[in-house]
Design a protein around this motif. Structure first.
Motif, PDB file in Angstrom:
ATOM      1  N   LYS A 176       0.700  -1.149  -0.161  1.00  0.00           N
ATOM      2  CA  LYS A 176       0.048   0.010   0.001  1.00  0.00           C
ATOM      3  C   LYS A 176       0.927   1.212   0.080  1.00  0.00           C
ATOM      4  O   LYS A 176       0.441   2.409  -0.160  1.00  0.00           O
ATOM      5  CB  LYS A 176      -1.235   0.005   1.227  1.00  0.00           C
ATOM      6  N   GLY A 177       2.095   1.181   0.124  1.00  0.00           N
ATOM      7  CA  GLY A 177       3.192   2.224  -0.032  1.00  0.00           C
ATOM      8  C   GLY A 177       3.115   2.953   1.500  1.00  0.00           C
ATOM      9  O   GLY A 177       3.250   4.362   1.406  1.00  0.00           O
ATOM     10  N   PHE A 178       2.893   2.501   2.590  1.00  0.00           N
ATOM     11  CA  PHE A 178       3.160   3.214   3.861  1.00  0.00           C
ATOM     12  C   PHE A 178       4.427   3.284   4.292  1.00  0.00           C
ATOM     13  O   PHE A 178       4.817   3.140   5.386  1.00  0.00           O
ATOM     14  CB  PHE A 178       2.362   2.417   4.893  1.00  0.00           C
ATOM     15  N   ALA A 183       8.799   4.517   8.257  1.00  0.00           N
ATOM     16  CA  ALA A 183      10.083   4.979   9.011  1.00  0.00           C
ATOM     17  C   ALA A 183       9.816   5.937  10.187  1.00  0.00           C
ATOM     18  O   ALA A 183      10.564   5.596  11.136  1.00  0.00           O
ATOM     19  CB  ALA A 183      10.373   6.159   7.726  1.00  0.00           C
ATOM     20  N   LEU A 184       8.841   6.396  10.438  1.00  0.00           N
ATOM     21  CA  LEU A 184       8.321   7.133  11.513  1.00  0.00           C
ATOM     22  C   LEU A 184       8.180   5.995  12.988  1.00  0.00           C
ATOM     23  O   LEU A 184       8.769   6.279  13.985  1.00  0.00           O
ATOM     24  CB  LEU A 184       7.130   8.055  11.369  1.00  0.00           C
ATOM     25  N   GLU A 196       0.454   9.649   9.076  1.00  0.00           N
ATOM     26  CA  GLU A 196       0.743   8.855   7.731  1.00  0.00           C
ATOM     27  C   GLU A 196       0.353   7.461   7.877  1.00  0.00           C
ATOM     28  O   GLU A 196       0.225   6.678   6.681  1.00  0.00           O
ATOM     29  CB  GLU A 196       2.371   8.836   7.980  1.00  0.00           C
ATOM     30  N   GLY A 197      -0.484   7.153   9.034  1.00  0.00           N
ATOM     31  CA  GLY A 197      -1.060   5.745   9.121  1.00  0.00           C
ATOM     32  C   GLY A 197      -2.547   5.602   8.568  1.00  0.00           C
ATOM     33  O   GLY A 197      -3.091   4.654   8.631  1.00  0.00           O
ATOM     34  N   LYS A 212      -5.179   5.262  16.931  1.00  0.00           N
ATOM     35  CA  LYS A 212      -4.825   6.692  17.120  1.00  0.00           C
ATOM     36  C   LYS A 212      -4.573   6.586  18.849  1.00  0.00           C
ATOM     37  O   LYS A 212      -3.473   7.234  19.272  1.00  0.00           O
ATOM     38  CB  LYS A 212      -5.653   7.852  16.960  1.00  0.00           C
ATOM     39  N   ILE A 213      -5.595   6.270  19.638  1.00  0.00           N
ATOM     40  CA  ILE A 213      -5.337   6.245  21.304  1.00  0.00           C
ATOM     41  C   ILE A 213      -4.021   5.409  21.337  1.00  0.00           C
ATOM     42  O   ILE A 213      -3.053   5.800  22.224  1.00  0.00           O
ATOM     43  CB  ILE A 213      -6.390   5.543  21.856  1.00  0.00           C
ATOM     44  N   ALA A 214      -3.982   4.069  20.952  1.00  0.00           N
ATOM     45  CA  ALA A 214      -2.992   3.563  21.089  1.00  0.00           C
ATOM     46  C   ALA A 214      -1.416   3.964  20.944  1.00  0.00           C
ATOM     47  O   ALA A 214      -0.546   3.913  21.669  1.00  0.00           O
ATOM     48  CB  ALA A 214      -2.999   1.828  20.130  1.00  0.00           C
TER      49      ALA A 214
END
Length: 259
Positions: A176-178, A183-184, A196-197, A212-214
């Motif tokens: 999917k090109g993530f 990298a982050l 970015e996710g 997001k919370i996790a």
């Protein structure tokens, strides 16, 4: 004021038995790279996004699945699981083939839980759990290719990555090109990686809110040197940290899978 300590979500028990620079142990769910707190809590995390279906169904884009979003993209794939007739006898391969095509041919008119009436064969809860465990191991294998430090990441980050894999496949980074996201994450910039996710898909809003919370929790764990083996989700450490007094008495709500 009593000193407070963070309460464990689960006790560290196992990592998968492959050569990754640390010894493997057994957890109660089987062999896994992910921390036991993540594996044990996975049904709680994922069932609200995927259901717990003992029958085959077509999802919103026509994939044939069952259990907790477990893909069975052919009758052969479906036959790898222990399907049972209403009387409890084992389902024949020909009946599995017929059931698979009944669901496939009814799409898009019939989808999701409405597919229950299309077939009579079912799997047990134990078989769904087996399918889920196999899917976790498969996802771990793929995730390690893009996240080589997966074993040492905080449990909350591991849960977020497994959730991404459940939604898009364990190979979502190259497919999917993530790459910026990876990298982050690999740099320990878990909070920065959130934007970015992001991914598209019907019904993924709740899943992405959990992620997001996790990932925010994982950043706090890293920055404050908290115990990485604890899965703090579903608590949001940015607003509602879970703590207990030094005498071990709970200081707030939490989910302990070992209880």
């Amino acid at each position: 004021m009593k000193k407070v300590n963070w309460i464990p979500f689960a006790v560290l028990g196992a990592v998968i038995g492959i050569s990754l620079g640390r010894s493997a142990k057994k957890n109660r769910k089987g062999s896994h790279v992910l921390k036991p707190s993540v594996v044990t809590a996975w049904k709680q995390w994922n069932v609200k996004n995927e259901w717990w279906a003992p029958f085959p169904y077509a999802d919103s884009i026509g994939y044939i699945t069952f259990g907790m979003g477990n893909l069975i993209n052919s009758p052969t794939a479906m036959a790898r699981y222990d399907w049972r007739n209403p009387d409890g006898t084992k389902t024949s391969y020909s009946d599995i083939v017929s059931a698979w095509h009944a669901v496939k041919n009814a799409y898009p008119a019939v989808q999701s839980l409405n597919c229950a009436s299309l077939t009579k064969i079912r799997v047990t809860d134990a078989e769904i759990q087996r399918a889920v465990d196999l899917a976790i191991v498969s996802a771990e294998t793929e995730l390690l290719k893009s996240f080589p430090g997966l074993l040492d990441m905080p449990a909350d980050e591991q849960a977020a990555l497994l959730s991404h894999a459940w939604a898009m496949g364990g190979d979502f980074v190259p497919v999917k090109g993530f790459f910026k996201y990876a990298a982050l994450v690999n740099a320990g910039q878990y909070a920065d990686a959130i934007v970015e996710g992001h991914y598209k898909g019907g019904g993924t809003q709740g899943r992405q809110a959990q992620e997001k919370i996790a990932q925010q929790n994982a950043q706090i764990v890293r920055d404050q040197n908290l115990d990485p083996d604890i899965l703090y989700w579903p608590q949001d450490l940015t607003t509602n940290p879970v703590a207990v007094a030094a005498d071990g008495n709970p200081g707030g709500g939490y989910f302990d899978p070992n209880a």
